[in-house]
Design a protein around this motif. Structure first.
Motif, mmCIF file in Angstrom:
data_model
loop_
_atom_site.group_PDB
_atom_site.id
_atom_site.type_symbol
_atom_site.label_atom_id
_atom_site.label_comp_id
_atom_site.label_asym_id
_atom_site.label_seq_id
_atom_site.Cartn_x
_atom_site.Cartn_y
_atom_site.Cartn_z
ATOM 1 N N ALA A 1 1.293 9.427 -2.608
ATOM 2 C CA ALA A 1 2.508 8.713 -2.988
ATOM 3 C C ALA A 1 2.719 7.603 -1.965
ATOM 4 C CB ALA A 1 3.701 9.659 -3.014
ATOM 5 N N LYS A 2 2.318 6.414 -2.333
ATOM 6 C CA LYS A 2 2.474 5.278 -1.432
ATOM 7 C C LYS A 2 2.516 3.996 -2.242
ATOM 8 C CE LYS A 2 -2.521 5.041 -0.646
ATOM 9 N NZ LYS A 2 -3.615 5.059 0.361
ATOM 10 N N VAL A 3 2.998 2.957 -1.638
ATOM 11 C CA VAL A 3 3.066 1.662 -2.303
ATOM 12 C C VAL A 3 1.704 0.990 -2.167
ATOM 13 C CG1 VAL A 3 4.166 -0.586 -2.370
ATOM 14 C CG2 VAL A 3 5.517 1.448 -1.826
ATOM 15 N N ASP A 4 0.978 0.956 -3.264
ATOM 16 C CA ASP A 4 -0.364 0.373 -3.258
ATOM 17 C C ASP A 4 -0.611 -0.229 -4.631
ATOM 18 O OD1 ASP A 4 -2.991 -0.324 -3.085
ATOM 19 O OD2 ASP A 4 -3.687 1.586 -2.270
ATOM 20 N N THR A 5 -0.707 -1.537 -4.690
ATOM 21 C CA THR A 5 -0.902 -2.201 -5.981
ATOM 22 C C THR A 5 -2.347 -2.625 -6.210
ATOM 23 O OG1 THR A 5 -0.315 -4.326 -5.000
ATOM 24 C CG2 THR A 5 1.472 -3.062 -6.030
#
Length: 710
Positions: A330-334
């Protein structure tokens, strides 16, 4: 959905056995042979065989004619040439082999045919069972996969069979004594062939190519990897948010691409409040998948939120995460998915490419698919599809849809389902009904006798069929896996969520049941097991569509009246129009891969997107708008089941002809059985036996015109 082809028959068309299955490690579901697979150009580890010296077969033929008589000349000349075409230097003395194994005595020939038919049924059937066991964990929803499971699924125990049959000379005995026919011959003589002649054609047909086992194993690995990739490609819809940050979908809704995404889109025509917003959101998700701009982190991950319009990702609030959600990062990774979709497709191509040198009569996967597996020339298939795509009835149907929706059409209306009787019922209502009735796969299995009686089978035949079908919970969307020997049983795989079988799963299960019923009849009740199955995947899809069209009726929601029958016709027409363009994209992408064999996955992605857009703009944008959308590239079949998609529009055309025929006959059950047990002859011959006419788009177009006038 589709019927599942045994791995041995997945890429290279097969001629002797049922080779289709359904939906996912499906079709996917016809005349097939056990180890017929496509492969790709020989690599250093797979050396090409030494070319056979041009043998002077004339003297050998003359010697055999002198020995066995002028009456055997045609058989001798054909048989010797068939053997010589596949004979290699390491195979030994061809003349000695021919002298020993040519069978002139009619009784001995009959006995040999019967022996081979029995042995090949057992050989094919047991290898099919071994393959099913090896895929058990990856095909079924039995909990987390072990690291070894994908390796087991990629192993093909039948990969060496054809190679071994040639090395042991069994294949050469077949080629020496039975005719290897061309599609032109089978088509020209279809009405004249006896059932024995058809069976002989399928027997010899399995040896039309000689592909090394190493190549076949590579095909198997590519297929297994693509199957698993698609089976695990889920999107958690509660965590897909729109441009306003709204969560439009309920908690826990996990949809597999593309099947469940499409079906969820269809279901929302009944949702007057948020249905249109949901549909537009799903379309954007689909486009991101096709263009590979979907962030890799959001695939099958309920711990992140994703706005597909802006393509932004954020950590999902703790209170939105599903209980017992998979342990995903769960992390911000685009970062986008690294063209995995197209790498899987390209692996199929490179595996298919490796078989090309070993099949000079059909040196591309495209040729093998149309000439041997589908047994309908490519140009005829494309002509049928184009006839539907360019029909003047399309804009007329579109205007009717606009009237019903009260708005201009949009790209998602490619999947408009408002013609279907009962489509006004909400997905929630239908889900409640199916979950109560089918909390488990076992519950569906127990209800099969009632379902079949509802379809017009007698109580005795319904019980017979139910005894021969096994039901399993599917890890993917669902598929039907045939048996290939009497004594084994077809398996129906359908997706059952924790709350029970939702309507999508039920709809798929009824479709797969149609495949399974055909598979029982075409194996257990056919006169020659060499003819088990139907002509190609389109036919088993057509027979499955006959079942699927009656799914709500089987839930007790009423039989169709005259108005509902008109709706069925319009629904069939719109569905055929929808999938016809998708099929053309599938074909065009394979042509592009052969024209650009050294392309990268990124280049293949760009080409696929361009082909999908061009096809959309030509046939769909004038009706649905959305110029430049890549939506036609979303179908998962393109990745997992090469060039299977044309079988769907063909299946719709065939199903419509069957439905029209059944209106004039008695109960569906008896006619369905009569058709299914006819076996794997050529497509038009099967259709003439079933309905009295060859495959055509005209019956559907005529009926659509009449329905629109009313």
């Amino acid at each position: 959905m589709r019927t599942f082809l045994p791995r041995s028959a997945r890429l290279l068309p097969v001629l002797t056995m049922l080779g289709c299955a359904t939906a996912q490690p499906s079709a996917p579901s016809q005349p097939a042979e056990p180890s017929a697979q496509a492969a790709a150009p020989a690599s250093e580890s797979t050396p090409m065989p030494k070319p056979t010296k041009k043998l002077d077969t004339a003297a050998l033929k003359a010697e055999l004619v002198a020995k066995h008589g002028e009456a055997q000349r045609a058989r001798i000349e054909r048989g010797v040439e068939q053997v010589a075409a596949q004979w290699r230097e390491e195979d030994g003395d061809l003349a000695a082999f021919v002298r020993e194994y040519f069978i002139a005595d009619p009784k001995a020939l009959d006995d040999t045919f019967a022996r081979l038919e029995r042995i090949f049924e057992q050989l094919d059937g047991h290898f099919n069972e071994l393959g099913r066991e090896l895929r058990w964990a990856t095909d079924l929803d039995l909990g987390p996969l072990l690291p070894v499971d994908p390796l087991l699924a990629a192993y093909d125990p039948s990969a060496h069979v054809t190679d071994d049959l040639f090395q042991s000379k069994i294949g050469f005995v077949v080629l020496l004594n039975f005719p290897l026919t061309t599609l032109a011959e089978r088509t020209a003589h279809a009405q004249d062939y006896t059932r024995r002649q058809w069976a002989e054609a399928r027997l010899a047909g399995r040896f039309y190519r000689r592909v090394p086992a190493e190549v076949q194993q590579e095909v198997s690995r590519a297929g297994a990897a693509a199957d698993l990739y698609i089976a695990e490609y889920n999107v958690w819809m509660h965590h897909v948010v729109d441009g306003k940050g709204r969560r439009l979908f309920p908690k826990g809704l996990r949809l597999i691409s593309h099947w469940n995404l499409r079906d969820e889109l269809k279901a929302n025509y009944a949702n007057k409040a948020e249905g249109l917003d949901k549909q537009r959101l799903i379309v954007k998700v689909m486009e991101r998948i096709v263009t590979q701009t979907i962030p890799a982190i959001v695939i099958d991950n309920p711990r992140v939120d994703w706005d597909p319009f802006t393509n932004t990702v954020s950590v999902a609030p703790a209170d939105t995460v599903e209980p017992n959600a998979p342990n995903r990062p769960a992390k911000v990774d685009t970062a986008p998915e690294p063209d995995t979709r197209y790498a899987r497709l390209q692996a199929h191509f490179h595996a298919a490419e490796k078989v090309d040198p070993y099949v000079p009569v059909a040196p591309t996967q495209i040729a093998r698919t149309f000439e041997f597996q589908r047994e309908i020339p490519e140009e005829r298939v494309k002509a049928l599809l184009t006839q539907v795509l360019t029909s003047p009835l399309v804009p007329q149907a579109a205007r009717l849809i606009e009237q019903r929706l009260g708005r201009k059409l949009e790209p998602q209306d490619l999947w408009f389902n408002g013609f279907r009787p009962g489509s006004s019922r909400s997905e929630t209502e239908l889900d409640k009904m199916t979950r109560q009735r089918y909390p488990t796969a076992e519950a569906f299995a127990k209800d099969i006798p009632r379902i079949l009686q509802g379809l017009g089978f007698t109580k005795e035949r319904a019980a017979y069929l139910a005894e021969h079908i096994r039901v399993d919970p599917s890890r993917g969307a669902g598929h039907a896996m045939q048996a290939m020997r009497r004594g084994d049983f077809p398996h129906l795989r359908t997706r059952v969520e924790k709350e029970g079988m939702n309507y999508k799963g039920y709809n798929i299960a009824v479709h797969e049941l149609g495949h399974n019923v055909e598979q029982v009849f075409s194996l257990y009740d056919v006169d020659h097991t060499l003819l088990q199955g139907v002509p190609n995947n389109a036919f088993t899809e057509a027979l499955a569509f006959v079942f699927q069209a009656r799914d709500q009726e089987l839930l007790g929601l009423g039989k169709p009246d005259a108005a509902a029958e008109r709706e069925r016709v319009l629904n069939d027409f719109w569905a055929t129009w929808e999938i016809a363009g998708v099929a053309l994209v599938d074909i065009a992408v394979w042509h592009w891969m052969y024209e650009h064999p050294d392309a990268t996955p990124a280049q293949l992605r760009d080409a696929t997107v361009a082909i999908a857009k061009e096809t959309w703009d030509r046939y769909y944008a004038p009706v649905l708008g959305g110029p430049g959308t890549a939506l036609l590239g979303i179908y998962s079949h393109m990745i997992a089941y090469p060039m299977y998609l044309p079988d769907y529009p063909l299946g719709h055309l065939i199903a419509f002809q069957i439905e029209e025929h059944m209106k004039k006959k008695g109960p569906l059950g008896a006619e369905f059985e009569r058709m299914a047990r006819y076996g794997a002859v050529t497509p038009d011959q099967w259709m003439v036996n079933a309905t009295g006419a060859p495959i055509s788009a005209e019956p559907l177009l005529r009926a659509t015109e009449a329905a629109l006038k009313r």
